[in-house]
Design an enzyme around this catalytic site. Structure first.
Site, PDB file in Angstrom:
ATOM      1  N   GLN A  71       0.816  -1.207   0.000  1.00 40.63           N
ATOM      2  CA  GLN A  71       0.000   0.000   0.000  1.00 40.63           C
ATOM      3  C   GLN A  71       0.858   1.269   0.000  1.00 40.63           C
ATOM      4  O   GLN A  71       2.050   1.235   0.303  1.00 40.63           O
ATOM      5  CB  GLN A  71      -0.918   0.012   1.219  1.00 40.63           C
ATOM      6  CG  GLN A  71      -2.012  -1.048   1.158  1.00 40.63           C
ATOM      7  CD  GLN A  71      -3.034  -0.870   2.259  1.00 40.63           C
ATOM      8  OE1 GLN A  71      -3.000  -1.581   3.251  1.00 40.63           O
ATOM      9  NE2 GLN A  71      -3.952   0.071   2.074  1.00 40.63           N
ATOM     10  N   HIS A  72       0.203   2.366  -0.318  1.00 41.42           N
ATOM     11  CA  HIS A  72       0.694   3.738  -0.116  1.00 41.42           C
ATOM     12  C   HIS A  72       1.732   4.223  -1.120  1.00 41.42           C
ATOM     13  O   HIS A  72       1.992   5.423  -1.187  1.00 41.42           O
ATOM     14  CB  HIS A  72       1.285   3.933   1.292  1.00 41.42           C
ATOM     15  CG  HIS A  72       0.453   3.426   2.413  1.00 41.42           C
ATOM     16  ND1 HIS A  72      -0.881   3.733   2.542  1.00 41.42           N
ATOM     17  CD2 HIS A  72       0.769   2.632   3.471  1.00 41.42           C
ATOM     18  CE1 HIS A  72      -1.360   3.144   3.638  1.00 41.42           C
ATOM     19  NE2 HIS A  72      -0.384   2.468   4.209  1.00 41.42           N
ATOM     20  N   ASP A 220      -2.413  -4.980   0.152  1.00 45.17           N
ATOM     21  CA  ASP A 220      -1.920  -6.289   0.587  1.00 45.17           C
ATOM     22  C   ASP A 220      -2.641  -6.828   1.818  1.00 45.17           C
ATOM     23  O   ASP A 220      -2.946  -8.023   1.903  1.00 45.17           O
ATOM     24  CB  ASP A 220      -0.406  -6.271   0.791  1.00 45.17           C
ATOM     25  CG  ASP A 220       0.085  -5.140   1.680  1.00 45.17           C
ATOM     26  OD1 ASP A 220      -0.731  -4.347   2.198  1.00 45.17           O
ATOM     27  OD2 ASP A 220       1.322  -5.028   1.843  1.00 45.17           O
TER      28      ASP A 220
END
Length: 458
Positions: A71-72, A220
């Site tokens: 992520q991110h 994830d």
């Protein structure tokens, strides 16, 4: 037999699984490594994905593919769809000051939690965009779209060339800091606050939506929840490059302390989540320091007494996200002649890692999350010492599912759901797992709590 594929493009590697859509039986799999670092060019992920697909025997015979990923990560694209600069990953902490500034500019942490479910920290995409605006205005000028790693990989797999074809899912986009899990809409005002302008953003697909033969994908952790088929009362603790504790919820979460992120899940609900920067690499680093294998580190840890005779290890080796201490360092407390042994250090490292994750579970409980058991997954969960000590530190029964690529498995289950057209994700066969119980050791947590705030800063 219909086949589906799931991809896990994680920080360290790319994994591909091909499974039977009806039963979940594994047909074949492949993997490839990613480069190290907190700044990576997305083309490296694409190369690894191609290698993992080849290692898995190709995807020509699968009915649908879903991609889950770390992520991110900030992926910036120009008008022609070319990558503007290498992506900043979730574990890049250079945007810590930007997080502080953005939090103040909207009126404080409670305002951010209400708006996006999370309070800005260096991990979130929105803070990385502010860092970009402050440090690379030429990159901002070229940026026409912003997306996440799984968005970009899905777009590339589908042969996308137009920015209008970018898609994402609610679980991953809920970790950006400019999408609201409560209203399920982009907050372009927050995007503009960070970047200084509004750019194209991926279309948010529903959990079982299919575009061509490509599923929505997921972040994830949301994919892992699908992979282990998490139920109410389950808290999933994943010990990978990062450490996470999360649970399914029917309602959005807004935690003004910033400890719990109010993310969405991959099934239409919500996924309150606590994330730590330091997890399995704490074990790797300790084993390297002692010049032993991970198996030997486990044996050493189990040979020392609970609490390591007062030796406490605060594992903030890369700074920390939860608690929000991006400039902190790790620390050992209680070194004496009798505790300066490999066994004591090994025990303290395992207990310190678990205490950090126990704090994460406590934060979920404080917001009303019911806990009947903890599902322990991830590479770090394979260490016997971690498995045996986890229930003692957590204070809950622990279930350790048999090793599998649960993020990729969850992506495959999502793909099967999309193909089936059913109202919910298919129930695959029950996981083979080991249940572990132990008497609680509250003094271990108490000792850790007494020293964790004493960690140094750079």
């Amino acid at each position: 037999m219909a086949l589906v594929a799931g991809v896990d493009s994680s920080t360290q590697s790319c994994k591909v699984v091909v499974r039977d859509a009806d039963t979940g039986a594994l047909v074949r799999e492949g993997r490839a490594a990613h480069p190290t670092g907190t700044e990576v060019h997305p083309h490296a992920w694409w190369d690894a994905l191609q290698a993992a697909i080849a290692d898995a025997g190709g995807l020509d015979d699968v009915a649908a593919v879903s991609v889950a990923a770390q992520q991110h990560g900030m992926v910036t694209l120009d008008e022609s769809g070319e990558v503007v600069r290498p992506a900043l990953l979730w574990n890049d902490t250079r945007s810590a000051a930007a997080a502080v500034d953005l939090t103040a500019e909207l009126g404080g942490p409670d305002e951010w939690a209400a708006a996006t479910g999370s309070v800005p920290v260096a991990s979130l995409t929105v803070t990385k965009l502010r860092w970009l605006a402050a440090n690379e205005p030429e990159s901002v000028a070229r940026t026409a779209a912003v997306c996440l790693p799984h968005d970009w990989l899905t777009w590339k797999l589908s042969g996308g060339t137009s920015l209008d074809a970018l898609t994402t899912d609610r679980s991953d986009v809920s970790g950006t800091g400019y999408w609201s899990p409560s209203t399920e809409d982009y907050r372009t005002d927050l995007l503009e606050l960070a970047l200084g302008k509004v750019v194209a953003l991926p279309r948010v697909l529903g959990p079982a939506e299919l575009v061509g033969r490509f599923g929505a994908g997921a972040g994830d952790n949301a994919a892992a929840a699908l992979g282990v088929q998490a139920q109410p009362g389950d808290v999933v603790v994943s010990i990978g490059t990062s450490g996470t504790a999360f649970a399914r919820s029917a309602h959005p979460i807004a935690d003004g302390t910033g400890i719990v992120n109010g993310f969405a899940d991959a099934e239409g609900g919500h996924l309150p989540l606590v994330c730590t920067l330091n997890a399995s690499r704490v074990l790797d680093a300790t084993a390297a320091l002692l010049d032993v294998s991970l198996a030997d580190l486990s044996d050493l840890a189990l040979s020392a007494p609970a609490g390591a005779d007062g030796l406490a290890f605060v594992p903030y080796l890369e700074g920390e996200r939860t608690p929000n201490k991006p400039d902190s360092t790790g620390a050992l407390h209680g070194l004496r002649l009798d505790t300066m042994t490999p066994a004591h250090l090994a025990r303290a490292a395992v207990e310190g890692l678990l205490c950090s994750l126990a704090d994460a579970i406590d934060a979920l409980v404080a917001l009303g999350t019911p806990v009947s058991r903890v599902l322990l997954i991830g590479g770090g969960a394979r260490m016997p010492a971690v498995q045996r000590l986890a229930p003692a530190v957590f204070g809950f029964p622990v279930v350790v599912p048999s090793p599998s690529e649960y993020v990729a498995d969850g992506a495959a289950r999502q793909a099967a759901w999309a193909v089936s057209g059913a109202g919910s994700a298919p129930h695959w066969s029950e996981l083979a797992s080991t249940s572990v119980e132990a008497d609680p050791t509250p003094w271990v947590r108490e000792r850790y709590a007494s020293v964790r705030e004493l960690t140094a800063t750079r």
